[in-house]
Design a protein around this motif. Sequence first.
Motif, PDB file in Angstrom:
ATOM      1  N   THR A 198     -21.467 -10.560 -11.592  1.00 40.00           N
ATOM      2  CA  THR A 198     -21.684 -11.056 -10.235  1.00 40.00           C
ATOM      3  C   THR A 198     -20.374 -11.603  -9.668  1.00 40.00           C
ATOM      4  O   THR A 198     -19.728 -12.461 -10.277  1.00 40.00           O
ATOM      5  N   ALA A 199     -19.990 -11.080  -8.501  1.00 37.83           N
ATOM      6  CA  ALA A 199     -18.722 -11.463  -7.892  1.00 37.83           C
ATOM      7  C   ALA A 199     -18.570 -10.727  -6.569  1.00 37.83           C
ATOM      8  O   ALA A 199     -19.358  -9.834  -6.252  1.00 37.83           O
ATOM      9  N   VAL A 200     -17.555 -11.131  -5.820  1.00 38.28           N
ATOM     10  CA  VAL A 200     -17.106 -10.334  -4.685  1.00 38.28           C
ATOM     11  C   VAL A 200     -16.074  -9.348  -5.218  1.00 38.28           C
ATOM     12  O   VAL A 200     -15.136  -9.754  -5.911  1.00 38.28           O
ATOM     13  N   TYR A 201     -16.276  -8.084  -4.896  1.00 38.45           N
ATOM     14  CA  TYR A 201     -15.400  -7.024  -5.390  1.00 38.45           C
ATOM     15  C   TYR A 201     -14.475  -6.564  -4.265  1.00 38.45           C
ATOM     16  O   TYR A 201     -14.924  -6.322  -3.141  1.00 38.45           O
ATOM     17  N   TYR A 202     -13.201  -6.447  -4.608  1.00 33.32           N
ATOM     18  CA  TYR A 202     -12.173  -6.071  -3.643  1.00 33.32           C
ATOM     19  C   TYR A 202     -11.442  -4.816  -4.108  1.00 33.32           C
ATOM     20  O   TYR A 202     -11.165  -4.662  -5.295  1.00 33.32           O
ATOM     21  N   CYS A 203     -11.108  -3.948  -3.180  1.00 34.26           N
ATOM     22  CA  CYS A 203     -10.154  -2.903  -3.502  1.00 34.26           C
ATOM     23  C   CYS A 203      -8.804  -3.297  -2.907  1.00 34.26           C
ATOM     24  O   CYS A 203      -8.724  -4.080  -1.948  1.00 34.26           O
ATOM     25  N   ALA A 204      -7.760  -2.767  -3.513  1.00 32.86           N
ATOM     26  CA  ALA A 204      -6.412  -3.134  -3.125  1.00 32.86           C
ATOM     27  C   ALA A 204      -5.485  -1.947  -3.349  1.00 32.86           C
ATOM     28  O   ALA A 204      -5.790  -1.053  -4.143  1.00 32.86           O
ATOM     29  N   ALA A 205      -4.351  -1.954  -2.662  1.00 35.12           N
ATOM     30  CA  ALA A 205      -3.391  -0.850  -2.755  1.00 35.12           C
ATOM     31  C   ALA A 205      -1.994  -1.396  -2.984  1.00 35.12           C
ATOM     32  O   ALA A 205      -1.624  -2.456  -2.466  1.00 35.12           O
ATOM     33  N   THR A 206      -1.235  -0.634  -3.744  1.00 34.70           N
ATOM     34  CA  THR A 206       0.154  -0.982  -3.993  1.00 34.70           C
ATOM     35  C   THR A 206       0.957   0.286  -4.210  1.00 34.70           C
ATOM     36  O   THR A 206       0.399   1.301  -4.636  1.00 34.70           O
ATOM     37  N   GLN A 207       2.255   0.213  -3.930  1.00 35.45           N
ATOM     38  CA  GLN A 207       3.123   1.340  -4.238  1.00 35.45           C
ATOM     39  C   GLN A 207       3.820   1.149  -5.572  1.00 35.45           C
ATOM     40  O   GLN A 207       4.596   2.004  -5.992  1.00 35.45           O
ATOM     41  N   ARG A 208       3.516   0.056  -6.247  1.00 30.84           N
ATOM     42  CA  ARG A 208       4.056  -0.177  -7.581  1.00 30.84           C
ATOM     43  C   ARG A 208       3.203   0.559  -8.595  1.00 30.84           C
ATOM     44  O   ARG A 208       2.050   0.885  -8.340  1.00 30.84           O
ATOM     45  N   MET A 209       3.750   0.794  -9.757  1.00 35.24           N
ATOM     46  CA  MET A 209       3.028   1.485 -10.820  1.00 35.24           C
ATOM     47  C   MET A 209       2.735   0.532 -11.965  1.00 35.24           C
ATOM     48  O   MET A 209       3.525  -0.376 -12.242  1.00 35.24           O
ATOM     49  N   GLY A 210       1.593   0.742 -12.607  1.00 34.15           N
ATOM     50  CA  GLY A 210       1.291   0.018 -13.832  1.00 34.15           C
ATOM     51  C   GLY A 210       1.099  -1.469 -13.673  1.00 34.15           C
ATOM     52  O   GLY A 210       1.366  -2.243 -14.586  1.00 34.15           O
ATOM     53  N   VAL A 211       0.623  -1.895 -12.482  1.00 33.18           N
ATOM     54  CA  VAL A 211       0.500  -3.333 -12.227  1.00 33.18           C
ATOM     55  C   VAL A 211      -0.952  -3.741 -12.170  1.00 33.18           C
ATOM     56  O   VAL A 211      -1.846  -2.961 -11.845  1.00 33.18           O
ATOM     57  N   TRP A 212      -1.189  -5.018 -12.486  1.00 36.35           N
ATOM     58  CA  TRP A 212      -2.556  -5.532 -12.500  1.00 36.35           C
ATOM     59  C   TRP A 212      -2.668  -6.923 -11.907  1.00 36.35           C
ATOM     60  O   TRP A 212      -3.751  -7.457 -11.789  1.00 36.35           O
ATOM     61  N   LYS A 213      -1.537  -7.526 -11.539  1.00 40.09           N
ATOM     62  CA  LYS A 213      -1.594  -8.862 -10.953  1.00 40.09           C
ATOM     63  C   LYS A 213      -1.889  -8.775  -9.463  1.00 40.09           C
ATOM     64  O   LYS A 213      -1.412  -7.869  -8.787  1.00 40.09           O
ATOM     65  N   THR A 214      -2.633  -9.742  -8.956  1.00 39.07           N
ATOM     66  CA  THR A 214      -2.993  -9.721  -7.544  1.00 39.07           C
ATOM     67  C   THR A 214      -1.757  -9.727  -6.661  1.00 39.07           C
ATOM     68  O   THR A 214      -1.727  -9.059  -5.622  1.00 39.07           O
ATOM     69  N   GLU A 215      -0.730 -10.435  -7.059  1.00 41.76           N
ATOM     70  CA  GLU A 215       0.465 -10.542  -6.227  1.00 41.76           C
ATOM     71  C   GLU A 215       1.249  -9.238  -6.152  1.00 41.76           C
ATOM     72  O   GLU A 215       2.143  -9.094  -5.309  1.00 41.76           O
TER      73      GLU A 215
END
Length: 123
Positions: free
Chosen positions: A91-108
Amino acid sequence: QVQLVESGGGLVQAGGSLRLSCAISARTFSGYTMGWFRQAAGKEREFIARIRWYSGSSYYADSVKGRFAISREIPKSTVYLQMSNLKPEDTAVYYCAATQRMGVWKTEDYDAWGQGTQVTVSS
Protein backbone atom coordinates in the motif's frame (compact mmCIF):
# COMPACT_ATOMS: atom_id res chain seq x y z
CA GLN A 1 10.39 18.54 -21.21
CA VAL A 2 8.93 15.20 -20.16
CA GLN A 3 5.46 14.92 -18.66
CA LEU A 4 4.26 11.76 -16.97
CA VAL A 5 0.74 10.72 -15.99
CA GLU A 6 0.10 7.58 -13.94
CA SER A 7 -3.14 5.63 -13.84
CA GLY A 8 -4.46 2.26 -12.74
CA GLY A 9 -4.28 2.50 -8.99
CA GLY A 10 -7.09 1.38 -6.72
CA LEU A 11 -8.19 -0.91 -3.93
CA VAL A 12 -7.35 -4.60 -4.18
CA GLN A 13 -7.41 -7.53 -1.79
CA ALA A 14 -4.21 -9.21 -0.69
CA GLY A 15 -3.08 -11.72 -3.27
CA GLY A 16 -4.66 -9.75 -6.08
CA SER A 17 -3.14 -7.95 -9.05
CA LEU A 18 -3.09 -4.48 -10.55
CA ARG A 19 -1.46 -2.94 -13.58
CA LEU A 20 -0.27 0.63 -13.39
CA SER A 21 0.32 2.71 -16.50
CA CYS A 22 2.45 5.77 -17.03
CA ALA A 23 1.77 7.83 -20.15
CA ILE A 24 4.75 9.80 -21.41
CA SER A 25 4.61 13.11 -23.27
CA ALA A 26 7.84 14.51 -24.64
CA ARG A 27 9.03 16.28 -27.74
CA THR A 28 12.05 14.00 -27.86
CA PHE A 29 12.48 10.85 -25.85
CA SER A 30 15.71 8.96 -26.38
CA GLY A 31 18.22 7.50 -24.00
CA TYR A 32 15.80 7.53 -21.11
CA THR A 33 15.38 5.22 -18.16
CA MET A 34 11.90 4.94 -16.72
CA GLY A 35 11.46 4.10 -13.07
CA TRP A 36 8.67 3.23 -10.69
CA PHE A 37 8.80 4.34 -7.07
CA ARG A 38 6.36 4.20 -4.19
CA GLN A 39 5.82 6.13 -1.00
CA ALA A 40 3.87 4.75 1.92
CA ALA A 41 2.39 7.07 4.52
CA GLY A 42 5.08 8.36 6.82
CA LYS A 43 7.90 6.73 4.87
CA GLU A 44 10.46 7.84 2.33
CA ARG A 45 9.93 7.30 -1.36
CA GLU A 46 11.50 4.03 -2.41
CA PHE A 47 12.71 2.61 -5.70
CA ILE A 48 10.81 -0.37 -7.14
CA ALA A 49 11.93 -0.97 -10.70
CA ARG A 50 13.46 0.66 -13.75
CA ILE A 51 13.63 -0.08 -17.47
CA ARG A 52 15.75 1.30 -20.29
CA TRP A 53 13.37 2.68 -22.87
CA TYR A 54 14.87 1.22 -26.03
CA SER A 55 16.73 -1.88 -24.85
CA GLY A 56 14.03 -2.95 -22.40
CA SER A 57 16.59 -4.06 -19.84
CA SER A 58 15.10 -3.94 -16.36
CA TYR A 59 16.09 -4.02 -12.72
CA TYR A 60 14.04 -4.58 -9.56
CA ALA A 61 14.24 -3.92 -5.88
CA ASP A 62 14.44 -7.10 -3.83
CA SER A 63 11.13 -6.28 -2.14
CA VAL A 64 9.18 -6.74 -5.37
CA LYS A 65 11.34 -9.13 -7.38
CA GLY A 66 9.26 -12.01 -8.68
CA ARG A 67 5.94 -10.25 -7.99
CA PHE A 68 6.18 -7.04 -10.05
CA ALA A 69 7.10 -6.65 -13.70
CA ILE A 70 8.01 -3.44 -15.51
CA SER A 71 7.49 -3.15 -19.24
CA ARG A 72 7.06 -0.51 -21.91
CA GLU A 73 5.12 -0.12 -25.11
CA ILE A 74 7.10 2.17 -27.37
CA PRO A 75 4.37 3.00 -29.94
CA LYS A 76 2.07 4.07 -27.11
CA SER A 77 4.79 5.90 -25.16
CA THR A 78 3.66 4.07 -22.05
CA VAL A 79 5.44 2.21 -19.30
CA TYR A 80 3.64 -0.33 -17.15
CA LEU A 81 4.02 -1.90 -13.75
CA GLN A 82 2.25 -5.24 -13.45
CA MET A 83 1.83 -6.06 -9.78
CA SER A 84 0.89 -9.56 -8.64
CA ASN A 85 0.45 -11.30 -5.32
CA LEU A 86 -0.05 -7.94 -3.68
CA LYS A 87 0.47 -7.57 0.06
CA PRO A 88 -0.85 -4.98 2.52
CA GLU A 89 2.69 -3.62 2.81
CA ASP A 90 2.53 -2.71 -0.89
CA THR A 91 0.00 0.00 0.00
CA ALA A 92 1.46 3.32 -1.14
CA VAL A 93 1.30 6.08 -3.69
CA TYR A 94 3.08 4.85 -6.80
CA TYR A 95 5.04 7.23 -9.00
CA CYS A 96 6.69 6.87 -12.36
CA ALA A 97 9.78 8.89 -13.11
CA ALA A 98 12.21 9.52 -15.97
CA THR A 99 15.91 10.12 -16.18
CA GLN A 100 18.59 10.23 -18.84
CA ARG A 101 21.05 8.62 -16.45
CA MET A 102 21.70 4.89 -16.54
CA GLY A 103 21.66 2.38 -13.73
CA VAL A 104 20.24 4.74 -11.12
CA TRP A 105 17.74 4.13 -8.36
CA LYS A 106 17.88 7.20 -6.12
CA THR A 107 15.02 9.66 -6.29
CA GLU A 108 17.41 12.56 -6.78
CA ASP A 109 18.72 10.95 -9.98
CA TYR A 110 15.31 11.17 -11.67
CA ASP A 111 14.32 14.45 -13.29
CA ALA A 112 10.65 14.11 -14.20
CA TRP A 113 7.86 12.75 -12.03
CA GLY A 114 4.20 11.97 -12.37
CA GLN A 115 1.57 12.98 -9.85
CA GLY A 116 1.26 9.48 -8.41
CA THR A 117 -1.54 6.95 -8.14
CA GLN A 118 -2.78 5.38 -4.91
CA VAL A 119 -2.64 1.62 -4.44
CA THR A 120 -4.33 0.18 -1.38
CA VAL A 121 -4.10 -3.51 -0.54
CA SER A 122 -6.54 -4.81 2.03
CA SER A 123 -5.85 -7.84 4.17
